[in-house]
Design a protein around this motif. Structure first.
Motif, PDB file in Angstrom:
ATOM      1  N   PRO A  22       8.789  -4.825   4.623  1.00  0.00           N
ATOM      2  CA  PRO A  22       7.497  -4.451   5.187  1.00  0.00           C
ATOM      3  C   PRO A  22       7.578  -3.353   6.238  1.00  0.00           C
ATOM      4  O   PRO A  22       8.515  -3.318   7.038  1.00  0.00           O
ATOM      5  CB  PRO A  22       7.000  -5.749   5.825  1.00  0.00           C
ATOM      6  N   ARG A  70      -1.186  -9.639   6.830  1.00  0.00           N
ATOM      7  CA  ARG A  70      -2.183  -8.676   6.354  1.00  0.00           C
ATOM      8  C   ARG A  70      -1.621  -7.262   6.384  1.00  0.00           C
ATOM      9  O   ARG A  70      -0.746  -6.944   7.193  1.00  0.00           O
ATOM     10  CB  ARG A  70      -3.462  -8.727   7.200  1.00  0.00           C
ATOM     11  N   GLU A  84      -3.819  -8.374   1.563  1.00  0.00           N
ATOM     12  CA  GLU A  84      -2.638  -9.089   2.046  1.00  0.00           C
ATOM     13  C   GLU A  84      -1.469  -8.115   2.057  1.00  0.00           C
ATOM     14  O   GLU A  84      -1.405  -7.205   1.231  1.00  0.00           O
ATOM     15  CB  GLU A  84      -2.287 -10.235   1.080  1.00  0.00           C
ATOM     16  N   CYS A  85      -0.514  -8.338   2.972  1.00  0.00           N
ATOM     17  CA  CYS A  85       0.696  -7.515   2.947  1.00  0.00           C
ATOM     18  C   CYS A  85       1.568  -8.004   1.795  1.00  0.00           C
ATOM     19  O   CYS A  85       2.025  -9.147   1.787  1.00  0.00           O
ATOM     20  CB  CYS A  85       1.455  -7.622   4.269  1.00  0.00           C
ATOM     21  N   GLU A 105      -1.796  -3.197   7.058  1.00  0.00           N
ATOM     22  CA  GLU A 105      -2.424  -2.322   8.051  1.00  0.00           C
ATOM     23  C   GLU A 105      -3.587  -1.518   7.464  1.00  0.00           C
ATOM     24  O   GLU A 105      -4.491  -1.115   8.178  1.00  0.00           O
ATOM     25  CB  GLU A 105      -1.392  -1.355   8.655  1.00  0.00           C
ATOM     26  N   ALA A 159       0.819  -1.219   0.000  1.00  0.00           N
ATOM     27  CA  ALA A 159       0.000   0.000   0.000  1.00  0.00           C
ATOM     28  C   ALA A 159       0.848   1.263   0.000  1.00  0.00           C
ATOM     29  O   ALA A 159       0.357   2.342  -0.328  1.00  0.00           O
ATOM     30  CB  ALA A 159      -0.936  -0.006   1.204  1.00  0.00           C
ATOM     31  N   LYS A 160       2.134   1.132   0.381  1.00  0.00           N
ATOM     32  CA  LYS A 160       3.012   2.302   0.400  1.00  0.00           C
ATOM     33  C   LYS A 160       4.112   2.197  -0.657  1.00  0.00           C
ATOM     34  O   LYS A 160       5.067   2.979  -0.638  1.00  0.00           O
ATOM     35  CB  LYS A 160       3.629   2.454   1.795  1.00  0.00           C
TER      36      LYS A 160
HETATM   37  S1  SF4 Z   1       1.486  -3.682   5.802  1.00  0.00           S
HETATM   38 FE1  SF4 Z   1       2.661  -4.566   4.120  1.00  0.00          FE
HETATM   39  S2  SF4 Z   1       1.528  -4.027   2.258  1.00  0.00           S
HETATM   40 FE2  SF4 Z   1       0.729  -2.757   3.892  1.00  0.00          FE
HETATM   41  S3  SF4 Z   1       1.894  -0.868   3.726  1.00  0.00           S
HETATM   42 FE3  SF4 Z   1       2.984  -2.146   5.211  1.00  0.00          FE
HETATM   43  S4  SF4 Z   1       4.476  -3.288   4.041  1.00  0.00           S
HETATM   44 FE4  SF4 Z   1       3.046  -2.402   2.587  1.00  0.00          FE
END
Ligand code: SF4
Ligand code: SF4
Lengths: 220, 319
Positions: free
Chosen positions: A155, A163, A172-173, A165, A148-149
């Motif tokens: 991570p 998962r 899913e992460c 955040e 997401a980032k």
């Molecule tokens: S939880 Fe995983 S997918 Fe979500 S922003 Fe952090 S590293 Fe990226």
């Protein structure tokens, strides 16, 4: 492929306000496969538009709306209409607008992302077309899209039980996936070096992108 | 020891070099342009801690900028540790703020990824994440040690001008409680490799898991390459404890603390007692160089915690 979904009916009706005869134009490629803008959806949408009897709707579906040549077959019927409602992705809608310069062209879909079909009625985003594919380094899981980032070095602190955040129930992460995949391949070492900042100029940050292939361009 | 042997010359760096057990705390800037809030919080912290983290739009909620609040804290007699997240700034804005922060006398910078904007009060905002936290650390280190910008240009006003680089003491975060667990130490190593001088951990409640993480840290010798400050957030209420356990990503809170908060007639006192006990236990762990108190909107209790834990008096600033 490109994943899209139909706009709310109210919004579509709002866009078409004041028009009498509309060409409802489907696209036979991505949006047909993701059940948003193919022949079937065109038929359904057209019959809804006809309800109330105020609007004349003509239905057509061409093979691809991202290629000018396929529009030739509908040129005549389009000329006879006072607006076009395109069920293509944003790319197709824009090309239609360019080809029919004197006619309003409206989108019937919201174009969502490039992704995969996960299960019946479920799609997921996988690629942001960053212009510098690093899947070879990251075990075939995209950190730009699946995180997401868009992190490059592992991570963030919000990764828990695999998962993300941002929405643990649904996302899913991506970094857990990268980690697991490289571990399975015995290539976790690939994640120890500090990855340099990305060159975002290869993405849309560098402006709308164009591609010219001299080899192809010369031949045609 | 001469001044020039320090990387930044910050008081925090000097105390760490002198081997002191460090106490840092957090000062969250206000959600309005009210200067009194910063003053009150500064009054609570002054003299009880060695340096103060000034958070950067914490939990993605708009607040007084960390740069400005750091300068205010400095003027109020505290040593600021300015936090910077990758969420809100690209590399241009980051470097500009780092140059400015240095000019204003700020010498410590903690480099963070940042919570996703969906947690805050502007969930429809666009995020940046031009760099990630590790790339930010490397950039700040290169600005200091190689005297270059991220693009490779030397840090000088013109071709003939002298180099004037911002010299920051570089901090980073580590979360021993996030997943994948084995990778957490690798990620710490990457931060150290990138240039982190010190680490502040996510708040610790699960002491067993922290111990296991520290074992892995020591196995790689990372505690010798950077100073590790153990993060703590005192529990105020049972509700807060449950919220931390159930809703905060990357925090694990054991049921034994929940039970203690439940049983106690004075949950606030109990929370402080737990925190002081944790500090005692943490001091025994090899490689823990200090603590970082994140008493969220409870800065008034920092003095009591520091006293209860026997961490007074704080060492006088070194010159
Ligand atoms: S939880 Fe995983 S997918 Fe979500 S922003 Fe952090 S590293 Fe990226
Ligand atoms: S690395 Fe870039 S091109 Fe490759 S999948 Fe990710 S976004 Fe797409």
């Amino acid at each position: 492929m490109i994943i899209a979904e139909q706009k709310p009916m109210d919004e579509i009706m709002g866009l078409l306000q004041g028009h009498r005869k509309v060409l409802v134009l489907g696209c036979g490629t991505c949006v047909t496969v993701c059940l948003a803008g193919g022949e079937r959806e065109v038929a359904t949408l057209t019959s809804v538009l006809r309800l109330g009897g105020k609007l004349e709707a003509v239905e057509q579906t061409i093979e691809r709306q991202c290629d000018a040549e396929f529009f030739e077959s509908v040129r005549e019927v389009a000329t006879a209409c006072d607006a076009i409602l395109s069920l293509a992705c944003g790319v197709g809608v824009q090309l239609a607008a360019r080809l029919f310069g004197d006619k309003p062209v409206y989108p019937a879909l919201n174009t969502k992302f490039m992704g995969t079909n996960e299960a019946a009625g479920k799609w997921a985003e996988n690629c942001l077309a960053c212009g510098d594919c690093q899947l070879g380094v990251f075990g075939g899981v995209c950190p730009v899209t699946r995180c997401a980032k868009s992190l490059s070095n592992g991570p963030c602190g919000g990764s828990e039980d695999g998962r993300c955040e941002v929405d643990p129930d649904n996302i899913e992460c991506g970094w857990q996936l990268i980690h697991d995949r490289l571990k399975a391949l015995g290539k976790l070492d690939a994640l120890t070096a500090v990855a340099a900042p990305r060159d975002w100029s290869k993405t849309h940050c560098g402006g709308p992108r164009r591609l010219t292939r001299e080899d192809v361009a010369q031949d045609s | 020891m001469s001044e020039t042997t320090y990387k930044s010359g910050s008081n925090l760096e000097k105390l760490m070099a002198a081997g002191e057990f460090i106490v840092t705390a957090e000062l969250g800037p206000p959600k309005s342009a009210d200067p009194e809030i910063i003053k009150t919080k500064a009054d609570h912290l002054r003299g009880w801690v060695d340096a103060v983290n000034i958070t950067d739009n914490q939990t993605a909620i708009v607040r007084v900028s960390s740069l400005c609040a750091s300068k205010l804290a400095l003027d109020l007699g505290l040593e600021p540790i300015m936090q910077m997240t990758c969420r809100d700034r690209n590399r241009l804005a980051m470097q500009a703020d780092i140059l400015g922060a240095y000019l204003l006398g700020i010498r410590n910078l903690v480099c963070l990824t940042g919570d996703h904007q969906c947690f805050g009060n502007h969930p429809t905002a666009r995020h940046v994440f031009d760099l990630d936290s590790i790339q930010l650390i490397r950039m700040v280190r290169d600005m200091r040690d190689k005297k270059i910008f991220a693009c490779g240009d030397e840090i000088k006003a013109s071709a003939k001008a002298a180099l004037h680089e911002p010299r920051m003491f570089i901090g980073a975060a580590a979360n021993p409680f996030a997943d994948p667990f084995e990778f957490r130490v690798t990620r710490l190593e990457k931060k150290v490799e990138a240039g982190a001088d010190f680490i502040q951990t996510q708040c610790i409640y699960d002491m067993d898991r922290f111990q296991r993480w520290m074992e892995l840290v020591r196995a790689r010798g990372l505690h010798k390459r950077c100073k590790i400050l153990a993060g703590l957030t005192p529990l105020r209420t049972l509700g807060m404890a449950k919220h931390m356990r159930d809703n905060v990503a990357g925090i694990k809170l054991p049921d034994s603390y929940i039970e203690r908060m439940e049983r106690s007639k004075e949950p606030k006192t109990e929370g402080i007692a737990i925190c002081a006990e944790q500090i005692q236990a943490l001091r025994q762990i090899e490689g823990v160089a200090g603590i970082h108190l994140m008493a969220i909107e409870w800065e008034s209790k920092v003095a009591e915690i520091v006293q209860k834990a026997g961490l007074t008096p704080r060492p006088v600033p070194l010159v």
